[in-house]
Scaffold this motif. Structure first.
Motif, PDB file in Angstrom:
ATOM      1  N   TYR A 106      -5.652   6.551   1.553  1.00  0.00           N
ATOM      2  CA  TYR A 106      -4.471   6.887   2.356  1.00  0.00           C
ATOM      3  C   TYR A 106      -4.511   6.189   3.714  1.00  0.00           C
ATOM      4  O   TYR A 106      -5.504   6.272   4.437  1.00  0.00           O
ATOM      5  N   HIS A 145      -7.161  -0.245   1.948  1.00  0.00           N
ATOM      6  CA  HIS A 145      -6.529   0.995   1.504  1.00  0.00           C
ATOM      7  C   HIS A 145      -5.874   0.855   0.130  1.00  0.00           C
ATOM      8  O   HIS A 145      -5.362   1.843  -0.399  1.00  0.00           O
ATOM      9  N   ASP A 195       1.600   7.220  -0.017  1.00  0.00           N
ATOM     10  CA  ASP A 195       0.616   6.295  -0.579  1.00  0.00           C
ATOM     11  C   ASP A 195       0.862   6.065  -2.061  1.00  0.00           C
ATOM     12  O   ASP A 195       0.979   7.009  -2.845  1.00  0.00           O
ATOM     13  N   ASN A 226       0.790  -1.229   0.000  1.00  0.00           N
ATOM     14  CA  ASN A 226       0.000   0.000   0.000  1.00  0.00           C
ATOM     15  C   ASN A 226       0.821   1.277   0.000  1.00  0.00           C
ATOM     16  O   ASN A 226       0.406   2.292  -0.559  1.00  0.00           O
ATOM     17  N   HIS A 227       2.003   1.265   0.625  1.00  0.00           N
ATOM     18  CA  HIS A 227       2.715   2.506   0.905  1.00  0.00           C
ATOM     19  C   HIS A 227       4.220   2.265   0.965  1.00  0.00           C
ATOM     20  O   HIS A 227       4.672   1.124   1.016  1.00  0.00           O
TER      21      HIS A 227
END
Length: 535
Positions: free
Chosen positions: A232, A272, A237, A138-139
């Motif tokens: 987010y 997310h 992100d 995700n990030h």
């Protein structure tokens, strides 16, 4: 769509059945030659470190014991380089660095080096234990350089609501990976590849900033609708609509499976992450590795079954889901103790509605971090020791779902270890391996004591299980629960012995009925005396 309409779509429409198959029938839950029950284990807690060796070496040393206990899959912590030397990997810096390059002040990760990881994975395979990679997609965190770009601040409680105009900010968004020097992947990240971040380095201000400017498309629409839009979560992100991002991520999935010999993924924080990309990620990994039975389980953290069901359908059987609603029922039962009606324990759970899509669990690494903020709130739903073994009995000894045992409940540690829990959990794992087979006949007759009979199969005799949460009796009362249950005509005239404690014996009559007992706030498993020799 209301809940009943949701169920109607799931169960009454043949088209829906055809379009959205269940996950487990097409997945590998363990080695193909394993004829016993499959079992997953999460082999880490949040703060785990070994005092004498790396975590990968510790795992390698425990593999023979895990295999003997009946574990067929191990979910390992994220193997990638973290943004900090002691980072767990959820603060993902470089997915392509498995502990090989000197980045972020270290060659190895918190868990060890790439070589140690690969040796442990190979040893696990030799012992019939599959590996699951924790994929943190995700990030990213820990960028190497600051960039200047336009972004607009968003309301943290409604990310679709802007709080002011676009402004020039500075963000840590440039990843160079100089030490890796293009090995495995030559992709370099910059602000073009992200949707948002939570820190303006120019003004030293925290917030949620959506990156604007040429090429940016805003938050993904294919995420959870919580807080308006839940694209987010933390860090920087990732924008999965960018073609270069997609290419790198789709290449990484097959690469990490082939490099480690793993059989599948645990997907982190999927509410997310762009849903369409995740589906493509799974299908690509499955096809490129020639693993049609690749395993996957997703973390969608919600105790609300109605919110999870659409996600299960959307993934078309490509991934199973952790049964968070069942965990929340366990948590409530542990808090309410005797006030909780055990006959309702499976109400509104994935395992009851979609048993072939549910990975059942009692607790995991995030639940012991009372100060760790996830999705805007702390995950303070730890199942108390008063109900922990009862919960494990309900996931390990019943059919439906694929159970996952937590390292923290089995191994000594400073976070959550309880000696009696660990001892009894080992007994339940052994009972699962030896006796928990065949059809299940429920005797959910009393609010504080429920029972069920496993009828066995061609290779296993089956067992009888009782679970109690009653607390309003004194030890001097010598009270025990008694449930009359039928173990089948094939067991008529036999005798059963107590397994969790010693000394109990039940005579079964000519019609297969017996009166089985259990101490208050405890679990009892009964097995045929003829099975003594296999223990």
């Amino acid at each position: 769509m209301n809940f009943f309409a949701e169920l109607k779509n799931l169960f009454l429409s043949p088209f829906k059945f055809k379009s959205y198959p269940s996950a487990f029938p097409r997945m590998r839950l363990g080695p193909d030659d394993n004829l016993d029950n499959a079992l997953m284990m999460q082999f880490f807690t949040w703060d785990t470190k070994h005092s004498e060796m790396s975590w990968w070496k510790h795992f390698e040393a425990e593999i023979p014991m895990l295999a003997k206990m009946g574990v067929t899959q191990v979910w390992l912590p994220p193997p990638n380089k973290a943004s900090q030397k002691e980072g767990r990997g959820y603060d993902a810096y470089d997915l392509w660095d498995l502990g090989e390059f000197h980045q972020k002040g270290t060659v190895g990760t918190r868990w060890g080096t790439r070589e140690e990881l690969l040796l442990a994975c190979s040893f696990a395979k030799q012992h019939g234990v599959d590996i699951l990679i924790d994929a943190v997609l995700n990030h990213k965190l820990g960028a190497d350089e600051v960039e200047t770009f336009l972004a607009v601040p968003c309301n943290p409680n409604n990310r679709l609501k802007e709080e002011g105009h676009a402004r020039e900010i500075q963000g840590w968004t440039k990843f160079n990976y100089t030490a890796r020097a293009g090995k495995y992947s030559d992709f370099r990240w910059n602000q073009d590849h992200f949707t948002g971040l939570d820190w303006d380095h120019k003004t030293r201000t925290h917030g949620i900033y959506r990156i604007t400017g040429p090429g940016h498309k805003g938050w993904s629409k294919h995420v959870d609708s919580e807080l308006g839009n839940y694209d987010y979560l933390l860090g920087i992100d990732i924008d999965f609509r960018h073609p270069d991002v997609r290419e790198d991520m789709l290449n990484w999935g097959p690469w990490v499976l082939e490099t480690t010999g793993a059989s599948g993924f645990r997907l982190d924080a999927i509410k997310h992450t762009d849903q369409r990309f995740l589906l493509e990620f799974l299908k690509t990994a499955r096809s490129r590795t020639d693993m049609p039975r690749m395993f996957s389980v997703a973390e969608y953290w919600s105790g609300d079954l109605k919110r999870i069901l659409p996600w299960i359908r959307a993934f078309e059987g490509e991934t199973a889901f952790f049964d968070v609603p069942l965990h929340m029922n366990f948590y409530q039962a542990s808090r309410k103790r005797a006030r909780y009606d055990l006959r309702t324990i499976f109400n509104d759970t994935i395992v009851k509605i979609k048993p072939n899509d549910a990975v059942t669990f009692v607790d995991n690494h995030e639940l012991i971090i009372t100060t760790h903020q996830v999705e805007g709130q702390t995950l303070e739903s730890w199942v108390d020791i008063h109900f922990k073994i009862q919960a494990y009995a309900l996931i390990l000894l019943r059919p439906g779902g694929h159970p996952c045992v937590f390292y923290g409940d089995l191994y000594p540690n400073t976070e959550c270890y309880h000696e009696a829990t660990a001892r009894n959990l080992k007994l339940l794992a052994e009972a699962r391996k030896l006796w928990a087979y065949g059809l299940c006949k429920d005797y959910f007759l009393e609010p504080n004591c429920i029972g069920f009979v496993r009828t066995g199969d061609a290779r296993h005799q089956g067992c009888v299980v009782l679970v109690s949460n009653r607390t309003d009796v004194r030890s001097s009362d010598n009270f025990v629960h008694s449930l009359r249950m039928n173990v089948g005509p094939e067991n008529a005239g036999s005798a059963y012995r107590s397994y969790m404690t010693q000394g109990g014996r039940v005579e079964v009559d000519k019609d297969g009925w017996g009166i089985f007992t259990c101490f208050p706030e405890a679990v009892q498993v009964w097995v045929r005396e003829a099975d003594d020799q296999v223990v």
